[in-house]
Write a protein that holds these residues in place. Sequence first.
Motif, PDB file in Angstrom:
ATOM      1  N   VAL A   1       0.856  -1.185   0.000  1.00 52.11           N
ATOM      2  CA  VAL A   1       0.000   0.000   0.000  1.00 52.11           C
ATOM      3  C   VAL A   1       0.891   1.233   0.000  1.00 52.11           C
ATOM      4  N   LEU A   2       0.427   2.293  -0.658  1.00 50.10           N
ATOM      5  CA  LEU A   2       1.173   3.542  -0.690  1.00 50.10           C
ATOM      6  C   LEU A   2       0.879   4.319   0.579  1.00 50.10           C
ATOM      7  N   VAL A   3       1.925   4.696   1.307  1.00 49.55           N
ATOM      8  CA  VAL A   3       1.714   5.302   2.615  1.00 49.55           C
ATOM      9  C   VAL A   3       2.820   6.308   2.906  1.00 49.55           C
ATOM     10  N   ARG A   4       2.513   7.300   3.726  1.00 54.73           N
ATOM     11  CA  ARG A   4       3.493   8.273   4.180  1.00 54.73           C
ATOM     12  C   ARG A   4       4.360   7.656   5.281  1.00 54.73           C
ATOM     13  N   GLY A   5       5.608   8.127   5.386  1.00 49.59           N
ATOM     14  CA  GLY A   5       6.557   7.532   6.310  1.00 49.59           C
ATOM     15  C   GLY A   5       6.100   7.515   7.755  1.00 49.59           C
ATOM     16  N   ALA A   6       5.630   8.656   8.257  1.00 50.25           N
ATOM     17  CA  ALA A   6       5.205   8.726   9.648  1.00 50.25           C
ATOM     18  C   ALA A   6       4.059   7.766   9.915  1.00 50.25           C
ATOM     19  N   GLU A   7       3.156   7.642   8.954  1.00 48.17           N
ATOM     20  CA  GLU A   7       2.006   6.756   9.123  1.00 48.17           C
ATOM     21  C   GLU A   7       2.416   5.294   9.033  1.00 48.17           C
ATOM     22  N   ALA A   8       3.427   4.998   8.214  1.00 47.87           N
ATOM     23  CA  ALA A   8       3.929   3.630   8.107  1.00 47.87           C
ATOM     24  C   ALA A   8       4.509   3.167   9.443  1.00 47.87           C
ATOM     25  N   ILE A   9       5.252   4.032  10.099  1.00 48.01           N
ATOM     26  CA  ILE A   9       5.837   3.688  11.396  1.00 48.01           C
ATOM     27  C   ILE A   9       4.734   3.478  12.437  1.00 48.01           C
ATOM     28  N   ALA A  10       3.739   4.359  12.415  1.00 45.34           N
ATOM     29  CA  ALA A  10       2.640   4.244  13.374  1.00 45.34           C
ATOM     30  C   ALA A  10       1.878   2.937  13.198  1.00 45.34           C
ATOM     31  N   GLU A  11       1.552   2.592  11.960  1.00 50.99           N
ATOM     32  CA  GLU A  11       0.812   1.358  11.711  1.00 50.99           C
ATOM     33  C   GLU A  11       1.652   0.133  12.091  1.00 50.99           C
ATOM     34  N   ALA A  12       2.953   0.197  11.819  1.00 55.62           N
ATOM     35  CA  ALA A  12       3.832  -0.909  12.203  1.00 55.62           C
ATOM     36  C   ALA A  12       3.846  -1.101  13.713  1.00 55.62           C
ATOM     37  N   ALA A  13       3.853   0.013  14.453  1.00 59.55           N
ATOM     38  CA  ALA A  13       3.832  -0.071  15.920  1.00 59.55           C
ATOM     39  C   ALA A  13       2.554  -0.750  16.406  1.00 59.55           C
ATOM     40  N   ILE A  14       1.435  -0.390  15.814  1.00 58.31           N
ATOM     41  CA  ILE A  14       0.149  -0.996  16.200  1.00 58.31           C
ATOM     42  C   ILE A  14       0.169  -2.493  15.905  1.00 58.31           C
ATOM     43  N   ARG A  15       0.699  -2.862  14.740  1.00 60.58           N
ATOM     44  CA  ARG A  15       0.762  -4.279  14.377  1.00 60.58           C
ATOM     45  C   ARG A  15       1.758  -5.038  15.253  1.00 60.58           C
ATOM     46  N   ALA A  16       2.708  -4.314  15.847  1.00 58.12           N
ATOM     47  CA  ALA A  16       3.670  -4.936  16.764  1.00 58.12           C
ATOM     48  C   ALA A  16       3.080  -5.153  18.153  1.00 58.12           C
ATOM     49  N   GLY A  17       1.886  -4.642  18.390  1.00 63.94           N
ATOM     50  CA  GLY A  17       1.243  -4.837  19.684  1.00 63.94           C
ATOM     51  C   GLY A  17       1.216  -3.612  20.569  1.00 63.94           C
ATOM     52  N   CYS A  18       1.635  -2.465  20.051  1.00 59.37           N
ATOM     53  CA  CYS A  18       1.574  -1.234  20.830  1.00 59.37           C
ATOM     54  C   CYS A  18       0.119  -0.794  20.961  1.00 59.37           C
ATOM     55  N   ARG A  19      -0.329  -0.643  22.198  1.00 56.31           N
ATOM     56  CA  ARG A  19      -1.689  -0.179  22.444  1.00 56.31           C
ATOM     57  C   ARG A  19      -1.714   1.048  23.353  1.00 56.31           C
ATOM     58  N   LEU A  20      -0.541   1.610  23.623  1.00 56.98           N
ATOM     59  CA  LEU A  20      -0.440   2.802  24.458  1.00 56.98           C
ATOM     60  C   LEU A  20       0.471   3.797  23.750  1.00 56.98           C
ATOM     61  N   TYR A  21      -0.093   4.921  23.348  1.00 59.60           N
ATOM     62  CA  TYR A  21       0.695   5.957  22.673  1.00 59.60           C
ATOM     63  C   TYR A  21       0.436   7.299  23.342  1.00 59.60           C
ATOM     64  N   PHE A  22       1.504   7.982  23.679  1.00 58.96           N
ATOM     65  CA  PHE A  22       1.435   9.323  24.254  1.00 58.96           C
ATOM     66  C   PHE A  22       2.284  10.241  23.383  1.00 58.96           C
TER      67      PHE A  22
ATOM     68  N   ARG B   1       4.730  -3.099   2.328  1.00 56.45           N
ATOM     69  CA  ARG B   1       3.990  -4.313   2.674  1.00 56.45           C
ATOM     70  C   ARG B   1       4.027  -4.478   4.193  1.00 56.45           C
ATOM     71  N   PHE B   2       2.895  -4.354   4.831  1.00 57.40           N
ATOM     72  CA  PHE B   2       2.826  -4.463   6.290  1.00 57.40           C
ATOM     73  C   PHE B   2       2.758  -5.936   6.712  1.00 57.40           C
ATOM     74  N   PRO B   3       3.402  -6.266   7.815  1.00 59.24           N
ATOM     75  CA  PRO B   3       3.260  -7.616   8.370  1.00 59.24           C
ATOM     76  C   PRO B   3       1.897  -7.788   9.017  1.00 59.24           C
ATOM     77  N   GLU B   4       1.561  -9.018   9.331  1.00 63.17           N
ATOM     78  CA  GLU B   4       0.315  -9.287  10.024  1.00 63.17           C
ATOM     79  C   GLU B   4       0.386  -8.761  11.459  1.00 63.17           C
ATOM     80  N   PHE B   5      -0.767  -8.553  12.068  1.00 62.06           N
ATOM     81  CA  PHE B   5      -0.825  -8.158  13.470  1.00 62.06           C
ATOM     82  C   PHE B   5      -0.282  -9.286  14.352  1.00 62.06           C
ATOM     83  N   VAL B   6       0.527  -8.932  15.343  1.00 59.55           N
ATOM     84  CA  VAL B   6       0.962  -9.944  16.289  1.00 59.55           C
ATOM     85  C   VAL B   6      -0.207 -10.310  17.203  1.00 59.55           C
ATOM     86  N   ASP B   7      -0.204 -11.533  17.665  1.00 56.76           N
ATOM     87  CA  ASP B   7      -1.201 -11.975  18.626  1.00 56.76           C
ATOM     88  C   ASP B   7      -0.815 -11.424  19.997  1.00 56.76           C
TER      89      ASP B   7
END
Length: 351
Positions: free
Chosen positions: A4-25, A180-186
């Motif tokens: 998917v075509l994505v901006r850099g800052a948004e790519a990092i954010a989505e990767a963090a969510i898929r890595a299991g990050c559920r707390l962002y400040f 290409r984003f990886p799958e969400f971690v369990d």
Amino acid sequence: MEKVLVRGAEAIAEAAIRAGCRLYFGYPITPQSELTEYMAKRMPEVEGVFLQGESEVAVVNMVYGAAITGKRVMTSTSSPGFSLMQEGISYIAGAELPCVFVNVVRGGPGLGDIQPAQSDYFQATKGGGHGDYRLIVYSPESLQEAVELTMHAFNVADRYRNPTLLLTDGLLGQMMEPVRFPEFVDLDTLPNHSNWALNGTAMSRKAHRVSSFDLDPVSLEQKNMSIQAKYKEVINNEILYEEYQLDDAEVVIVAYGTMGRIVKSVVKQAREKGIKVGVFRPISLWPFPYIQLARWIDQASFFFCVEMSAGQFVEDVKLAVEGRKPVEYYGRMAGIIPTPGEIYAKLMELI
């Protein structure tokens, strides 16, 4: 998964969510505000928590408190904001807590501008706050690598109970590329930190204490020695780097992040003229691949360090080379990106 075509800052954010990050400040600051905005939208969608602090000082202490629970937590900022976080980062490192920071570097010093730069290298790799501590630092050259390193940063933070840092710049943060984003971690498979985290005793265990505060110098020194031993493990196990067309190279260009990507076109230009040039690109800036870079000392006639700063990264390159071969430097400052043409011209001068 398709790209998917994505901006850099948004790519990092989505990767963090898929890595299991559920707390962002976070606190908005250009050129990374898109990351904060993305988290504000996405965190509620994944049953996570987004909170904008009143300042970067507040944000880093929110990260500190959230990391004590053992959950995956991150923040992002840009150079002046990262400076304000340094005291809190030292506390987090001293308390041995896992979390992820993102610094989208802009021109400085001071307020500077909002253009890409690499002038936060010393701050990132040598410890911007007080005390004997280290951040584990990664620097991607592309958005795909940024996604992969973001996922990796959370794993490494958990493995060593230490804050990690993704060091990017305004160019990577604002550019758009297919990813290409990886799958969400369990989430159920994430590391269990129940042996130290403050997540409630349920009257079934002794209370935990997490702190960097110790008035007994003997006890504090013992803790410091334990942390330093951990850092030796990191050095032994977590070095990342790329070697590009070095097998026959007589000149080794050394660069990191987006500059490591730009200089590859210089290699192509030089080799078309019969000049044997290659690139050594550190991916982990701490731990720095000193030994791996030093392997090319005997083969190279000289090393050529290119960076978007006044010459910070070049100091680690010189440490690796140990004075056995010349180390030349070329850099631009204040958010000006060196072009392949001017880098090539400087290389021809040196040759």
